[in-house]
Design an enzyme around this catalytic site. Structure first.
Site, short mmCIF file in Angstrom:
data_model
loop_
_atom_site.label_atom_id
_atom_site.label_comp_id
_atom_site.label_asym_id
_atom_site.label_seq_id
_atom_site.Cartn_x
_atom_site.Cartn_y
_atom_site.Cartn_z
N LYS A 116 -3.35 5.54 -13.43
CA LYS A 116 -2.55 5.30 -13.16
C LYS A 116 -2.81 3.88 -12.45
O LYS A 116 -2.00 2.72 -12.64
CB LYS A 116 -0.60 6.01 -12.39
CG LYS A 116 -0.71 6.96 -13.43
CD LYS A 116 0.03 8.05 -12.64
CE LYS A 116 1.86 7.42 -12.41
NZ LYS A 116 2.43 8.71 -11.89
N ASP A 153 0.85 -1.35 0.24
CA ASP A 153 0.10 0.10 -0.07
C ASP A 153 0.90 1.54 0.31
O ASP A 153 2.03 1.16 0.82
CB ASP A 153 -1.48 0.13 0.99
CG ASP A 153 -2.31 0.60 1.39
OD1 ASP A 153 -2.34 1.43 0.24
OD2 ASP A 153 -3.29 0.21 1.46
N ASN A 154 0.20 2.34 -0.69
CA ASN A 154 1.08 3.77 -0.46
C ASN A 154 0.51 4.36 0.14
O ASN A 154 1.12 5.31 0.85
CB ASN A 154 1.01 4.40 -2.06
CG ASN A 154 -0.08 4.78 -2.41
OD1 ASN A 154 -1.11 4.14 -1.60
ND2 ASN A 154 -0.27 5.30 -3.42
N TYR A 210 -12.24 7.02 -12.67
CA TYR A 210 -12.04 5.73 -11.86
C TYR A 210 -12.85 4.76 -13.06
O TYR A 210 -12.43 3.53 -12.95
CB TYR A 210 -13.52 5.90 -10.77
CG TYR A 210 -13.21 4.66 -10.24
CD1 TYR A 210 -12.05 4.35 -9.17
CD2 TYR A 210 -14.50 4.43 -10.04
CE1 TYR A 210 -12.55 3.14 -8.18
CE2 TYR A 210 -14.77 3.62 -8.65
CZ TYR A 210 -13.42 2.57 -8.08
OH TYR A 210 -13.89 1.40 -7.27
N ARG A 222 -17.60 9.16 1.47
CA ARG A 222 -18.72 8.48 0.75
C ARG A 222 -20.24 8.33 1.70
O ARG A 222 -20.26 8.77 3.06
CB ARG A 222 -18.59 6.74 0.93
CG ARG A 222 -17.35 6.46 -1.02
CD ARG A 222 -17.47 4.96 -1.13
NE ARG A 222 -16.62 4.62 -0.17
CZ ARG A 222 -15.22 3.71 -0.19
NH1 ARG A 222 -15.60 3.05 -1.38
NH2 ARG A 222 -14.74 3.86 0.26
#
Ligand code: UDP
Length: 310
Positions: free
Chosen positions: A92, A32-33, A146, A187
């Site tokens: 990306k 994970d970044n 997306y 959300r």
């Protein structure tokens, strides 16, 4: 027992998936970044046998040493406000990130599992949405970053399956909610619950008549694992087919929290789908899966989480 790589492993869904796989004895490498993921989601796993965490952006070349049995690609901003703020990173990770992780799976002779989305159906003209519906997506609208990245990722996954003989799965995930959503995720479920608990107005976009079908995270993860363990290469919808308007959701959140919050109208975001509901016959027949936790119970459990975390 298997060794599984999960990209987005510190995110909402990725971390729940890591929990479930560790619990059944798999070794998990979470990558994970941390741009929308959170180390706190996986800290409890740091001592677990076979669990490793790697901070890395899979839009760049990705390599994992030693044997790998499956690569699960869950990395992506997944909330409309996130992918509007990070449009290029979203494109990306859905395109380059998918290519890189497919390459990893191919090099390791591992299975590949793509987290796709109900967003591939766009503003749907078929309702409920069946997997053979091609969708109705605006490629140049703000959500297109997306939707189109995910559509590309599905095409790329099928190409690796057909051309390289890779053993692939594609899940189309419908609005999933539960503990570990970020309070500022944007959300609707997390927004409404946080707003209700803070006695702030619930922000309803548009007239609130648009629908979504909300799946509790435990049900979703059970479906993801059933699909991983199957040999189904075609896309499978995993979501709860019980459909609610956004105003109905607001009412349930107010009832469960006992909040005195009012409802405040805001403009409807561009290209916000007017309806969404999964057709889940394929999941029922092929996986023997269906959701068990209905909205009120799921909201109660999520409210408990947010009460202690905000
Ligand atoms: N929504 C809303 N208020 C909010 C957040 C979202 O009314 O504070 C609406 C949004 O316009 C959409 C639905 O709730 O119609 C679901 O939005 P979300 O961002 O959760 O996910 P989406 O399904 O649109 O990706």
């Amino acid at each position: 027992m298997a060794r599984v790589v999960i990209t987005g492993g510190a995110g909402f869904l990725g971390s729940h998936l890591a929990d479930a796989l560790v619990a059944r004895g798999d070794d998990v490498v979470a990558i994970d970044n941390l741009i929308t993921g959170n180390r706190a989601n996986i800290e409890h796993l740091f001592g677990a046998p076979g669990f490793t965490f790697v901070e890395h952006d899979v839009s760049n070349y990705v390599w994992v040493p030693d044997d790998v049995d499956a690569v699960l690609h869950f990395a992506s901003p997944a909330s409309p406000i996130d992918y509007l703020e990070m449009p290029i990173q979203t494109l990306k990770v859905g395109s380059l990130g998918t290519h890189n992780t497919l390459g990893l799976a191919k090099a390791k002779n591992a299975a590949y599992f793509l987290a796709s989305t109900s967003e591939v159906y766009g503003e749907p003209h078929v309702h409920p949405q069946t997997e053979d519906y091609w969708g109705n997506v605006n490629p140049v609208g703000p959500r297109g970053v997306y939707d189109e990245a995910k559509r590309f990722s599905e095409a790329m996954t099928m190409a690796y399956q057909r051309y390289h003989g890779l053993d692939t799965r594609i899940v189309r995930i419908f609005n999933t909610y539960g503990p570990r959503m970020r309070p500022d995720d944007g959300r609707v479920v997390s927004n409404f619950i946080v707003q209700a608990l803070k006695r702030e107005p619930l922000t309803v976009y548009g007239d609130g008549s648009q629908t979504r079908s909300f799946c509790f995270v435990d049900d979703e993860v059970r479906g993801l694992i059933a699909l991983l363990d199957s040999d189904e290469n075609n896309p499978v919808n995993i979501g709860n087919p019980n459909e609610f308007t956004i105003l109905e959701l607001a009412k349930i959140v107010l009832e469960v929290t006992g909040s005195s919050s009012t409802i405040e109208r805001h403009p409807l975001p561009t290209d916000d789908p007017s309806q969404r509901k999964p057709e889940i016959t394929r999941a029922r027949e092929i996986l023997g899966w269906e959701p068990q936790i209905q909205l009120r119970e799921g909201i109660e459990r999520t409210v408990e989480y947010f009460r202690t975390s905000i």
